[in-house]
Design an enzyme around this catalytic site. Sequence first.
Site, PDB file in Angstrom:
ATOM      1  N   LYS A  78       0.859  -1.193   0.000  1.00 33.85           N
ATOM      2  CA  LYS A  78       0.000   0.000   0.000  1.00 33.85           C
ATOM      3  C   LYS A  78       0.894   1.243   0.000  1.00 33.85           C
ATOM      4  O   LYS A  78       1.854   1.309   0.776  1.00 33.85           O
ATOM      5  CB  LYS A  78      -0.892  -0.035   1.242  1.00 33.85           C
ATOM      6  CG  LYS A  78      -1.922   1.092   1.322  1.00 33.85           C
ATOM      7  CD  LYS A  78      -2.838   0.945   2.557  1.00 33.85           C
ATOM      8  CE  LYS A  78      -3.922   2.006   2.604  1.00 33.85           C
ATOM      9  NZ  LYS A  78      -4.828   1.874   3.756  1.00 33.85           N
ATOM     10  N   SER A 159      -9.909   2.244   2.631  1.00 32.79           N
ATOM     11  CA  SER A 159      -8.979   2.946   1.785  1.00 32.79           C
ATOM     12  C   SER A 159      -7.988   2.030   1.067  1.00 32.79           C
ATOM     13  O   SER A 159      -7.342   2.457   0.116  1.00 32.79           O
ATOM     14  CB  SER A 159      -8.161   3.936   2.638  1.00 32.79           C
ATOM     15  OG  SER A 159      -7.386   3.246   3.605  1.00 32.79           O
ATOM     16  N   SER A 183     -10.476   0.041   6.882  1.00 31.54           N
ATOM     17  CA  SER A 183      -9.840   0.035   5.558  1.00 31.54           C
ATOM     18  C   SER A 183      -9.154  -1.252   5.140  1.00 31.54           C
ATOM     19  O   SER A 183      -8.669  -1.333   4.018  1.00 31.54           O
ATOM     20  CB  SER A 183      -8.825   1.169   5.468  1.00 31.54           C
ATOM     21  OG  SER A 183      -9.488   2.370   5.250  1.00 31.54           O
TER      22      SER A 183
HETATM   23  N1  GLN Z   1     -13.492   4.792   5.836  1.00 30.79           N
HETATM   24  C1  GLN Z   1     -12.860   5.259   7.043  1.00 30.79           C
HETATM   25  C2  GLN Z   1     -12.420   6.682   6.884  1.00 30.79           C
HETATM   26  O1  GLN Z   1     -12.598   7.216   5.825  1.00 30.79           O
HETATM   27  C3  GLN Z   1     -11.741   4.362   7.425  1.00 30.79           C
HETATM   28  C4  GLN Z   1     -10.476   4.653   6.730  1.00 30.79           C
HETATM   29  C5  GLN Z   1      -9.369   3.762   7.174  1.00 30.79           C
HETATM   30  O2  GLN Z   1      -9.578   2.785   7.870  1.00 30.79           O
HETATM   31  N2  GLN Z   1      -8.170   4.142   6.812  1.00 30.79           N
HETATM   32  O3  GLN Z   1     -11.906   7.267   7.795  1.00 30.79           O
END
Ligand code: GLN
Length: 496
Positions: A78, A159, A183
Amino acid sequence: MSELTHLTIDEALTGLKNKDFTAVELTQAHISAVENARTLNAFIVETPEIALKQAKESDKRYAAGEARPLDGIPFANKDLFCTDGVQTTAASKILEGFVPRYESTVSQNLFNDGAVMLGKANLDQFAMGSSNTSSAYGNVVNPWKRSDGSNAELVPGGSSGGSAAAVAARITMGATATDTGGSIRQPAAFCGIAGIKPTYGRCSRWGIVAFASSLDTPGPLARTVKDNALLLASMAGHDPKDSTSANRDVPDFASAMTGDVKGLKIGIPKEFKLDGMPEEIEKLWEQGIAWLKEAGAEIVDISLPHTKYALPTYYIIAPAEASSNLARYDGVRYGHRSSEGANLDEMYSKTRAEGFGDEVKRRVMIGAYVLSAGYYDAYYIKAQKVRRLILQDFEKAYETCDAILTPTAPSAAFAIGENEDDPIKMYLNDVFTVTANLAGIPAISVPAGLDAQGLPLGLQIIGKAWDEEMVFRVGGVIEEAAQFSAMPKGLTQKAA
Ligand code: GLN
């Protein structure tokens, strides 16, 4: 050679040991697969030269009988994990051209165990999002399509959307990811693969671009529960460079998968039964309960009464920490700098206006607001108190159960563009996942079924702090019962 890309990590390790194929052959098969799947936009940077160099080293170690635990296994990293000598962007324009001179501890751990890096995976900008539509490098496309023939492009979740799409499309065997509010698990569910968010502190955050430091949790994505166990065993471990990394032994997660849940107590939280939850999600959850019962587990009703406050709490704490973490992007120390600006202050604000995407700006503003004098007590301190109550809910529940079963996400993958009109709608994606982040406890998503459109759905198993072994054990039983073998259209079935 394309059947090589359909192997699990576990199978590939056996094949490499038996000299059925070489690490270079395995890597080359994946490099070709990455090239053939560029329409998914899963990678920001491909690193085939690095991969082949690492694979050659792996082959030497296999020949010398000195193979390491993940020798020759290709993975996608990532693009939030800093990589020595390879651009790291967090999918933001503000970090364009930033080439770290150091390696994140987690990716270094994978390299030390012989894993091979195919490239840097696309993601939501600064890991903020649930759809991978906030990347400055374009949307990631989910390899799955609805069966209605509409051919709509679907989101891979976020994400860690690039990581998940790449694993699902068989262009990598595994991937690194991070989970701040869901995410790892939500993209796993949307892409029909497995992913675990371990206990906070299990994996070092050192060298990972920070979003919300008290919630950010690195973890793996792979196609099976066992492959997750193998990757996590390598990624995890104490790191003196991260003061929140725990000084604890890393168990052999794979051997915790005994296939036996007889006598275990599995909690079903009544607060997760949301009004208006799609029937298919509810049915899948019931199916999961039935599988565990058949396998000899006892199902117990539990209550997590503060669940309804989890999303608002998360969307105060995460932006507050983000606004503080992202203060460092000033155009001086990293990446992009605006060429305009009559003075230093103007240069700062123009750099940030040009460099950050809309969702990042939204979070920075919310965070600055909830931390500002006058609102700090009302929002930030309050949210911290509710966070503690959410943790206490879990501690109480674990007096009567060993693990908790819930759906992973409230829907299957949606189309790119859907849910974009209203940020709150997008935030609802995290409704089942954020509580585990707020409590710091481990949780896995396991692919468990398909919806009426033929799209994958996931079940989540949440465990006690430091009890990933239980999560893997129950996850393995769900995986075995679900026999999830569907694949995105266009991918041929693995050769026998
Ligand atoms: N969807 C969540 C956010 O936008 C989680 C993102 C994540 O876990 N990095 O904050």
